[in-house]
Design a protein around this motif. Structure first.
Motif, mmCIF file in Angstrom:
data_model
loop_
_atom_site.group_PDB
_atom_site.id
_atom_site.type_symbol
_atom_site.label_atom_id
_atom_site.label_comp_id
_atom_site.label_asym_id
_atom_site.label_seq_id
_atom_site.Cartn_x
_atom_site.Cartn_y
_atom_site.Cartn_z
ATOM 1 N N VAL A 187 3.315 7.224 -12.204
ATOM 2 C CA VAL A 187 4.617 7.820 -11.908
ATOM 3 C C VAL A 187 5.655 7.571 -13.009
ATOM 4 O O VAL A 187 6.529 8.391 -13.251
ATOM 5 C CB VAL A 187 5.108 7.368 -10.496
ATOM 6 N N CYS A 188 5.558 6.457 -13.694
ATOM 7 C CA CYS A 188 6.491 6.193 -14.798
ATOM 8 C C CYS A 188 6.008 6.826 -16.101
ATOM 9 O O CYS A 188 6.554 6.540 -17.166
ATOM 10 C CB CYS A 188 6.670 4.693 -15.018
ATOM 11 N N ASN A 189 4.968 7.659 -16.003
ATOM 12 C CA ASN A 189 4.421 8.321 -17.171
ATOM 13 C C ASN A 189 4.009 7.331 -18.274
ATOM 14 O O ASN A 189 4.492 7.400 -19.401
ATOM 15 C CB ASN A 189 5.451 9.329 -17.699
ATOM 16 N N PRO A 190 3.126 6.410 -17.930
ATOM 17 C CA PRO A 190 2.712 5.408 -18.921
ATOM 18 C C PRO A 190 1.898 6.045 -20.040
ATOM 19 O O PRO A 190 1.301 7.098 -19.827
ATOM 20 C CB PRO A 190 1.818 4.464 -18.105
ATOM 21 N N PRO A 236 1.141 -3.629 2.731
ATOM 22 C CA PRO A 236 1.022 -2.953 4.033
ATOM 23 C C PRO A 236 2.365 -2.776 4.764
ATOM 24 O O PRO A 236 2.460 -1.934 5.647
ATOM 25 C CB PRO A 236 0.096 -3.881 4.825
ATOM 26 N N VAL A 237 3.389 -3.545 4.413
ATOM 27 C CA VAL A 237 4.622 -3.472 5.195
ATOM 28 C C VAL A 237 5.668 -2.506 4.621
ATOM 29 O O VAL A 237 6.710 -2.301 5.213
ATOM 30 C CB VAL A 237 5.267 -4.861 5.435
ATOM 31 N N TYR A 238 5.388 -1.915 3.468
ATOM 32 C CA TYR A 238 6.324 -0.928 2.919
ATOM 33 C C TYR A 238 5.716 0.465 2.943
ATOM 34 O O TYR A 238 4.501 0.616 2.817
ATOM 35 C CB TYR A 238 6.689 -1.285 1.471
ATOM 36 N N THR A 239 6.562 1.480 3.064
ATOM 37 C CA THR A 239 6.041 2.853 3.037
ATOM 38 C C THR A 239 5.548 3.164 1.620
ATOM 39 O O THR A 239 5.962 2.527 0.642
ATOM 40 C CB THR A 239 7.131 3.886 3.393
ATOM 41 N N ILE A 240 4.676 4.171 1.559
ATOM 42 C CA ILE A 240 4.159 4.632 0.277
ATOM 43 C C ILE A 240 5.315 5.066 -0.627
ATOM 44 O O ILE A 240 5.361 4.747 -1.812
ATOM 45 C CB ILE A 240 3.206 5.834 0.539
ATOM 46 N N GLY A 241 6.273 5.791 -0.026
ATOM 47 C CA GLY A 241 7.428 6.277 -0.790
ATOM 48 C C GLY A 241 8.177 5.126 -1.443
ATOM 49 O O GLY A 241 8.491 5.163 -2.635
ATOM 50 N N ASN A 242 8.435 4.099 -0.630
ATOM 51 C CA ASN A 242 9.136 2.922 -1.164
ATOM 52 C C ASN A 242 8.403 2.312 -2.339
ATOM 53 O O ASN A 242 8.994 1.935 -3.343
ATOM 54 C CB ASN A 242 9.216 1.840 -0.075
ATOM 55 N N GLN A 243 7.070 2.205 -2.188
ATOM 56 C CA GLN A 243 6.285 1.530 -3.224
ATOM 57 C C GLN A 243 6.192 2.357 -4.507
ATOM 58 O O GLN A 243 6.228 1.813 -5.595
ATOM 59 C CB GLN A 243 4.885 1.186 -2.700
ATOM 60 N N ILE A 244 6.096 3.680 -4.349
ATOM 61 C CA ILE A 244 6.013 4.500 -5.561
ATOM 62 C C ILE A 244 7.374 4.537 -6.263
ATOM 63 O O ILE A 244 7.460 4.467 -7.488
ATOM 64 C CB ILE A 244 5.530 5.931 -5.239
ATOM 65 N N CYS A 245 8.432 4.625 -5.463
ATOM 66 C CA CYS A 245 9.773 4.741 -6.058
ATOM 67 C C CYS A 245 10.227 3.420 -6.692
ATOM 68 O O CYS A 245 11.037 3.427 -7.626
ATOM 69 C CB CYS A 245 10.795 5.185 -5.021
ATOM 70 N N GLY A 279 -10.035 7.226 0.244
ATOM 71 C CA GLY A 279 -9.880 8.119 -0.911
ATOM 72 C C GLY A 279 -8.414 8.453 -1.156
ATOM 73 O O GLY A 279 -7.949 8.497 -2.293
ATOM 74 N N MET A 280 -7.675 8.700 -0.055
ATOM 75 C CA MET A 280 -6.247 9.035 -0.183
ATOM 76 C C MET A 280 -5.451 7.838 -0.712
ATOM 77 O O MET A 280 -4.526 8.000 -1.503
ATOM 78 C CB MET A 280 -5.682 9.490 1.172
ATOM 79 N N LYS A 281 -5.840 6.642 -0.274
ATOM 80 C CA LYS A 281 -5.167 5.437 -0.786
ATOM 81 C C LYS A 281 -5.361 5.333 -2.293
ATOM 82 O O LYS A 281 -4.455 4.979 -3.034
ATOM 83 C CB LYS A 281 -5.763 4.187 -0.137
ATOM 84 N N GLN A 282 -6.583 5.644 -2.727
ATOM 85 C CA GLN A 282 -6.847 5.529 -4.162
ATOM 86 C C GLN A 282 -6.039 6.577 -4.935
ATOM 87 O O GLN A 282 -5.573 6.321 -6.036
ATOM 88 C CB GLN A 282 -8.361 5.611 -4.423
ATOM 89 N N ARG A 283 -5.811 7.747 -4.339
ATOM 90 C CA ARG A 283 -4.954 8.754 -4.982
ATOM 91 C C ARG A 283 -3.518 8.248 -5.064
ATOM 92 O O ARG A 283 -2.824 8.461 -6.061
ATOM 93 C CB ARG A 283 -4.968 10.060 -4.194
ATOM 94 N N VAL A 284 -3.093 7.583 -3.992
ATOM 95 C CA VAL A 284 -1.737 7.008 -4.000
ATOM 96 C C VAL A 284 -1.615 5.971 -5.131
ATOM 97 O O VAL A 284 -0.626 5.928 -5.858
ATOM 98 C CB VAL A 284 -1.412 6.347 -2.634
ATOM 99 N N MET A 285 -2.675 5.171 -5.279
ATOM 100 C CA MET A 285 -2.672 4.151 -6.338
ATOM 101 C C MET A 285 -2.525 4.786 -7.717
ATOM 102 O O MET A 285 -1.824 4.280 -8.583
ATOM 103 C CB MET A 285 -3.990 3.366 -6.340
ATOM 104 N N ALA A 325 8.159 11.140 -7.082
ATOM 105 C CA ALA A 325 7.013 10.632 -6.310
ATOM 106 C C ALA A 325 6.278 11.792 -5.638
ATOM 107 O O ALA A 325 5.039 11.842 -5.650
ATOM 108 C CB ALA A 325 7.497 9.627 -5.264
ATOM 109 N N VAL A 326 7.028 12.744 -5.091
ATOM 110 C CA VAL A 326 6.410 13.907 -4.439
ATOM 111 C C VAL A 326 5.615 14.710 -5.457
ATOM 112 O O VAL A 326 4.480 15.131 -5.203
ATOM 113 C CB VAL A 326 7.504 14.792 -3.771
ATOM 114 N N GLU A 327 6.190 14.869 -6.647
ATOM 115 C CA GLU A 327 5.500 15.626 -7.699
ATOM 116 C C GLU A 327 4.150 14.970 -8.024
ATOM 117 O O GLU A 327 3.111 15.633 -8.105
ATOM 118 C CB GLU A 327 6.414 15.656 -8.930
#
Ligand SMILES: Nc1ncnc2c1ncn2[C@@H]1O[C@H](COP(=O)(O)OP(=O)(O)O)[C@@H](O)[C@H]1O
Ligand code: SF4
Ligand SMILES: [Mg+2]
Length: 335
Positions: free
Chosen positions: A180-183, A115-124, A168-174, A142-144
């Motif tokens: 994002v690393c193309n697993p 909860p304390v980090y931005t979505i951008g930070n966490q994805i990057c 729902g949006m949180k689950q999309r972020v997840m 991350a934007v892509e």
């Protein structure tokens, strides 16, 4: 024996238990299966049958009391197969592929989003950790991913915190974070169970699109047979820590052989499959997992049970890749 080149993951004989002092729960009790490249394996079964513990055992992310007693995993996603033959909690080899080669999504996004980090930070973070990328490149990626998952104004939203997103949006972020690393493999444990049905369907569609685009294999854990029939290529049906039936969706959902699978399918509405049938509940309840019966664990609930079922664990009957763990298949087919 199937050639190995279409396989991404081979899991053999996983055994995981929880020692609770007064009793030992055998949560996963000899689980083996394979995942093919670019394909989806659905893992189904009633609550408590060991689906999540199987996922956590593969990822070696078990809670403190969990102990892996046996198991062997081979990952074919790298040039040379990675063999994990002494499984432990948080083993070194798995740490090197978890997150990068194998992504994961769990049911509750708040357990995985900080909860304390931005979505951008966490994805990057994952990108900066695993790939030699600049911050700008990571943000672009991350934007892509967020855009692929249908998040509007993705670039602006990188600065937002998890609480600013709906469920729902949180689950999309997840999903974006996991992909994002193309697993090469995504392990999704009840990824949409907490969401309402319309949003579930949208998110599963998006997940399917992203999977297709990147040719990702997926282990999709769910108790929902409808989701399996929509999403999976192959299905493993679990009961009390064991896989009792494994095969293609067609084999398992249209021509189920194991009495448990048959009962499970009779108890749930599956779109398109046996639409007009009457729904039934499965007789009896799951036995206590710390008191595993000697023979077939389904015997107390099975209409076909015989003395042999109660005294010896059934062997797997395999025909055309359709595996069924039952002693009395001929009787079941007749009955
Ligand atoms: N942290 C834990 N401590 C003790 N027992 C656990 C723990 N996690 C899971 N179990 C037990 O392991 C079994 C399998 O659980 P789980 O894999 O979560 O089931 P599923 O995901 O299929 O609903 C259950 O009997 C559950 O009670
Ligand atoms: S082995 Fe026996 S008890 Fe188990 S599912 Fe088959 S018939 Fe039923
Ligand atoms: Mg679970």
């Amino acid at each position: 024996m199937r050639s190995q080149h279409d396989l991404l993951l081979k899991v053999e004989n996983l055994e995981t238990s929880f020692d609770l002092g007064s009793r030992v729960v055998k949560a996963v009790n000899g689980v083996s299966f394979t995942v093919k490249k670019g394909k989806t394996l659905g893992v189904v079964g009633e609550s408590g049958c060991g689906k999540s513990v199987t996922a956590h055992t593969i990822l070696q992310l078990l809670p403190r009391l969990g102990k892996i007693n046996a198991g062997h995993i081979t990952y074919y996603g790298k040039e040379e197969a990675v063999v994990l033959n002494r499984l432990e909690r948080n083993g070194r080899k798995m740490r090197s592929i978890r997150g990068k080669e194998i992504g994961m999504i769990f049911q509750d996004p708040m357990a995985s989003l900080n909860p304390v980090y931005t979505i951008g930070n966490q994805i990057c973070e994952a990108l900066l950790q695993h790939d030699a990328m600049s911050k700008k490149e990571a943000a672009d990626r991350a934007v892509e991913m967020l855009s692929l998952l249908g998040i509007p104004s993705a670039r602006a939203r990188l600065k937002d915190y998890p609480h600013q997103f709906s469920g729902g949006m949180k689950q999309r972020v997840m999903i974006a974070m996991a992909m994002v690393c193309n697993p090469k493999l995504l392990i999704a444990d009840e990824p949409t169970t907490a969401l309402d049905v319309t949003i579930q369907a949208q998110i599963l569609e998006l997940m399917k699109d992203v999977q297709k685009k990147y040719d990702t294999s997926v282990i999709l854990i769910t108790h929902n047979m409808g989701i399996v029939s929509d999403m999976a290529d192959e299905v493993a049906v679990m009961y009390m820590g064991k896989i009792v039936e494994f095969g293609t969706v067609e084999q398992v959902l249209s021509r189920p052989q194991h009495p448990y699978t048959r009962a499970l399918l009779r108890s749930v509405p599956v779109l398109g499959i046996r639409r007009n049938m009457r729904l039934e509940t499965i007789r009896g309840s799951t036995p206590d997992p710390s008191e595993m019966p000697e023979g077939c664990a389904f015997a107390p609930r099975c209409d076909f049970a015989t003395d042999r079922c109660r005294s010896a664990p059934p062997q797997t009957d395999e025909g055309q890749g359709h595996l069924v763990r039952c002693w009395n298949l001929e009787e079941v087919r007749k009955g």
